[in-house]
Enzyme design. Structure first.
Site, PDB file in Angstrom:
ATOM      1  N   GLN A   1      12.095  33.518  69.472  1.00  0.00           N
ATOM      2  CA  GLN A   1      13.102  32.524  69.065  1.00  0.00           C
ATOM      3  C   GLN A   1      13.292  32.443  67.565  1.00  0.00           C
ATOM      4  OE1 GLN A   1      12.261  28.815  71.011  1.00  0.00           O
ATOM      5  NE2 GLN A   1      12.850  29.595  73.012  1.00  0.00           N
TER       6      GLN A   1
ATOM      7  N   GLU B   1      32.315  37.989  39.156  1.00  0.00           N
ATOM      8  CA  GLU B   1      33.618  37.374  39.445  1.00  0.00           C
ATOM      9  C   GLU B   1      33.544  35.856  39.584  1.00  0.00           C
ATOM     10  OE1 GLU B   1      36.484  38.643  39.487  1.00  0.00           O
ATOM     11  OE2 GLU B   1      36.162  40.798  39.623  1.00  0.00           O
TER      12      GLU B   1
ATOM     13  N   SER C   1      30.151  33.178  39.210  1.00  0.00           N
ATOM     14  CA  SER C   1      28.918  33.020  39.980  1.00  0.00           C
ATOM     15  C   SER C   1      29.148  32.031  41.131  1.00  0.00           C
ATOM     16  CB  SER C   1      27.814  32.484  39.060  1.00  0.00           C
ATOM     17  OG  SER C   1      28.200  31.199  38.601  1.00  0.00           O
TER      18      SER C   1
HETATM   19  O1  GRA Z   1      45.672  22.795  29.679  1.00  0.00           O
HETATM   20  P1  GRA Z   1      46.077  24.204  29.398  1.00  0.00           P
HETATM   21  O2  GRA Z   1      47.552  24.421  29.408  1.00  0.00           O
HETATM   22  O3  GRA Z   1      45.475  24.703  28.146  1.00  0.00           O
HETATM   23  O4  GRA Z   1      45.519  25.109  30.593  1.00  0.00           O
HETATM   24  C1  GRA Z   1      44.186  24.975  31.074  1.00  0.00           C
HETATM   25  C2  GRA Z   1      44.210  25.293  32.561  1.00  0.00           C
HETATM   26  O5  GRA Z   1      45.300  24.694  33.204  1.00  0.00           O
HETATM   27  C3  GRA Z   1      43.388  26.141  30.509  1.00  0.00           C
HETATM   28  O6  GRA Z   1      43.549  27.231  31.433  1.00  0.00           O
HETATM   29  C4  GRA Z   1      44.301  26.807  32.564  1.00  0.00           C
HETATM   30  N1  GRA Z   1      43.678  27.330  33.791  1.00  0.00           N
HETATM   31  C5  GRA Z   1      44.344  27.979  34.735  1.00  0.00           C
HETATM   32  N2  GRA Z   1      45.632  28.318  34.838  1.00  0.00           N
HETATM   33  C6  GRA Z   1      46.010  28.970  35.945  1.00  0.00           C
HETATM   34  C7  GRA Z   1      42.377  27.222  34.146  1.00  0.00           C
HETATM   35  N3  GRA Z   1      42.192  27.799  35.344  1.00  0.00           N
HETATM   36  C8  GRA Z   1      43.398  28.257  35.723  1.00  0.00           C
HETATM   37  C9  GRA Z   1      43.866  28.930  36.866  1.00  0.00           C
HETATM   38  N4  GRA Z   1      43.039  29.240  37.855  1.00  0.00           N
HETATM   39  N5  GRA Z   1      45.166  29.265  36.912  1.00  0.00           N
HETATM   40  C10 GRA Z   1      41.911  25.829  30.315  1.00  0.00           C
HETATM   41  O7  GRA Z   1      41.426  25.343  31.567  1.00  0.00           O
HETATM   42  P2  GRA Z   1      39.945  24.826  31.753  1.00  0.00           P
HETATM   43  O8  GRA Z   1      39.817  24.348  33.159  1.00  0.00           O
HETATM   44  O9  GRA Z   1      39.572  23.892  30.639  1.00  0.00           O
HETATM   45  O10 GRA Z   1      39.094  26.186  31.568  1.00  0.00           O
HETATM   46  P3  GRA Z   1      37.545  26.425  31.373  1.00  0.00           P
HETATM   47  O11 GRA Z   1      36.749  25.186  31.713  1.00  0.00           O
HETATM   48  O12 GRA Z   1      37.308  27.053  30.044  1.00  0.00           O
HETATM   49  O13 GRA Z   1      37.205  27.593  32.448  1.00  0.00           O
HETATM   50  C11 GRA Z   1      37.439  27.477  33.777  1.00  0.00           C
HETATM   51  C12 GRA Z   1      36.505  28.401  34.602  1.00  0.00           C
HETATM   52  C13 GRA Z   1      35.045  27.997  34.452  1.00  0.00           C
HETATM   53  C14 GRA Z   1      36.940  28.225  36.052  1.00  0.00           C
HETATM   54  C15 GRA Z   1      36.705  29.869  34.124  1.00  0.00           C
HETATM   55  O14 GRA Z   1      36.223  30.073  32.828  1.00  0.00           O
HETATM   56  C16 GRA Z   1      36.052  30.857  35.046  1.00  0.00           C
HETATM   57  O15 GRA Z   1      36.641  31.245  36.054  1.00  0.00           O
HETATM   58  N6  GRA Z   1      34.819  31.338  34.746  1.00  0.00           N
HETATM   59  C17 GRA Z   1      34.166  32.384  35.507  1.00  0.00           C
HETATM   60  C18 GRA Z   1      34.311  33.692  34.816  1.00  0.00           C
HETATM   61  C19 GRA Z   1      34.335  34.885  35.739  1.00  0.00           C
HETATM   62  O16 GRA Z   1      34.713  34.793  36.902  1.00  0.00           O
HETATM   63  N7  GRA Z   1      33.996  36.027  35.204  1.00  0.00           N
HETATM   64  C20 GRA Z   1      34.086  37.244  35.924  1.00  0.00           C
HETATM   65  C21 GRA Z   1      33.888  38.373  35.025  1.00  0.00           C
HETATM   66  S1  GRA Z   1      34.487  39.914  35.617  1.00  0.00           S
HETATM   67  C22 GRA Z   1      33.390  40.456  36.770  1.00  0.00           C
HETATM   68  O17 GRA Z   1      32.511  39.773  37.177  1.00  0.00           O
HETATM   69  C23 GRA Z   1      33.586  41.846  37.261  1.00  0.00           C
HETATM   70  C24 GRA Z   1      32.959  42.108  38.600  1.00  0.00           C
HETATM   71  C25 GRA Z   1      33.605  43.271  39.232  1.00  0.00           C
HETATM   72  C26 GRA Z   1      33.258  43.466  40.702  1.00  0.00           C
HETATM   73  O18 GRA Z   1      32.085  43.401  41.079  1.00  0.00           O
HETATM   74  O19 GRA Z   1      34.181  43.738  41.480  1.00  0.00           O
END
Ligand code: GRA
Length: 386
Positions: free
Chosen positions: A277, A361, A363
């Site tokens: 189980q 992409e 965390s």
């Molecule tokens: O007020 P504004 O006009 O300045 O606009 C704000 C907001 O409306 C500004 O950005 C705009 N915004 C968006 N616009 C359209 C924010 N999110 C979006 C959206 N989804 N669509 C600033 O916004 P905020 O909320 O103050 O931004 P923030 O706090 O600096 O960041 C938000 C957030 C934490 C979600 C973001 O930084 C983020 O997604 N971080 C994660 C980074 C990530 O995913 N990195 C991945 C790296 S690439 C990778 O991992 C490759 C892997 C490849 C593989 O394995 O396939």
């Protein structure tokens, strides 16, 4: 409500499964051990149209859509998770140019990524900017009809092998995220030093650092206007996150299949171990987590095909699938015992590869932040232009 795939999508899934089982799976263990970058398989996936699902025919794609992309990615990742990264590296930049590029940029940059002739990438992350994208420090300084980029991009998938792709940099740091710009880079030029890096898993997906020293990009390669970069990046991440979610799903399935198969073979205390189980508990949980993630992944893809907002749904899918993959790999390891821990069998590879899905992409914590802040009314996940 419709839970059936169309005949066309079933055929796409069948094609991807056949390719993954015949061409990817047989050498997965060897490729993982030797950290091979399988350019031949990456090109073959291009020939089969795996990078063209979300690209219209006018730019070399087949327009089959996001559900097709998810199905293909799931099948590829089930055979070898590291190989699905290649799909994301081609689709991510191609799709972003499709959304934000000029007609000239679309015609020039998209088809070679869709065919696999050019190996793609997207360079966002830096030593001090991972989850906090706005903290990146790379600068792009206008110099006549070009920009000179300086900075370091770290943990960039395909860095050692990429020919072209996206790079994000500040054209005006004083404007905070509103001073970030997006560029299409052609990497086989002077001004970039590539440093390969080794990671615990995803060995067949080369990763590394791109050090940019006066790296020149023609001004004509800027996507959108100066200052559009952050929004372009957020948009791009929403697309590429979906591919990761589908990959995690494929890995969850592979681990669950290995566990079920072993439960039906292995005898201890004169019984098949599936009769115990505690193993049934793990199998049941694996299946429910995987199936819930599958519904979330397919729903996010379905919304994307209908051009409906799906940032929230994609974050849910990515979070659920990443956690399902890790739960399944961990449970499979428990069920297979030494055979799971052994490097002679695939479960330890699933275990290593699964970890990447909680990191890349966005965390798991970033996905939870997006989901919770939307629910709490602090920050809407499905935004205008997102
Ligand atoms: O007020 P504004 O006009 O300045 O606009 C704000 C907001 O409306 C500004 O950005 C705009 N915004 C968006 N616009 C359209 C924010 N999110 C979006 C959206 N989804 N669509 C600033 O916004 P905020 O909320 O103050 O931004 P923030 O706090 O600096 O960041 C938000 C957030 C934490 C979600 C973001 O930084 C983020 O997604 N971080 C994660 C980074 C990530 O995913 N990195 C991945 C790296 S690439 C990778 O991992 C490759 C892997 C490849 C593989 O394995 O396939």
């Amino acid at each position: 409500m419709e839970f059936e795939l169309s005949e066309e999508l079933m055929a796409v899934r069948e094609l991807a499964r056949e390719f993954a089982e015949k061409e990817i799976a047989p050498s997965a263990a060897k490729d993982d051990k030797e950290r091979n970058f399988r350019l031949d398989l990456v090109r073959k996936m291009g020939e089969l149209g795996f990078y063209g699902t979300v690209i219209p025919e006018a730019y070399g794609g087949n327009g089959l859509g996001f559900v097709a992309m998810a199905l293909i990615t799931e099948e590829v990742a089930r055979a070898h998770s590291a190989m699905r990264v290649a799909i994301n590296m081609q689709i991510g930049p191609a799709l972003t140019v499709l959304q934000f590029g000029s007609e000239d940029q679309k015609r020039k940059f998209i088809p070679p990524l869709v065919s696999g002739e050019q190996i793609g990438c997207f360079a966002i992350t830096e030593p001090d900017a991972g989850s906090d994208v706005a903290a990146l420090r790379t600068t792009a300084t206008k110099d006549g009809d070009r920009y000179l980029l300086n900075g370091s991009k770290l943990w960039i998938s395909n860095a050692p092998v990429t020919n072209s792709g996206l790079v994000y940099a500040y054209t005006d740091r004083s404007q905070k995220h509103r001073g970030m710009s997006a560029f299409f880079a052609e990497w086989d030029r002077p001004g970039v030093t590539r440093k390969p890096l080794e990671t615990m898993g995803a060995h067949c997906s080369p990763i590394g650092e791109l050090i940019l020293e006066d790296f020149s990009i023609p001004a004509a390669n800027r996507l959108g206007d100066e200052g559009d970069g952050f929004k372009i990046c957020m948009w791009q991440l929403n697309q590429t996150r979906l591919n990761c979610a589908a990959g995690a799903l494929g890995l969850a399935r592979a681990a669950r299949e290995a566990a079920v198969s072993y439960c039906n073979q292995r005898v201890q205390f004169e019984q098949k171990i599936g009769a115990f189980q505690m193993n049934q508990d793990l199998i049941a949980q694996m299946i429910v987590h995987e199936e819930a993630a599958r519904l979330l992944v397919y729903r996010a893809a379905w919304l994307a095909d209908r051009k409906q907002p799906n940032n929230l749904e994609t974050s849910m899918a990515k979070y659920a699938a990443a956690e399902a993959a890790n739960f399944a790999a961990d449970s499979a390891m428990k069920i297979l015992g030494a055979y799971g821990y052994s490097t002679e069998f695939p479960v330890e590879r699933y275990y290593r590869d699964a970890k990447s899905y909680q990191i890349v992409e966005g965390s798991s914590n970033i996905q939870k932040m997006i989901i919770a802040q939307d629910a709490l009314g602090y920050r809407k996940a499905n935004r205008e232009g997102g």
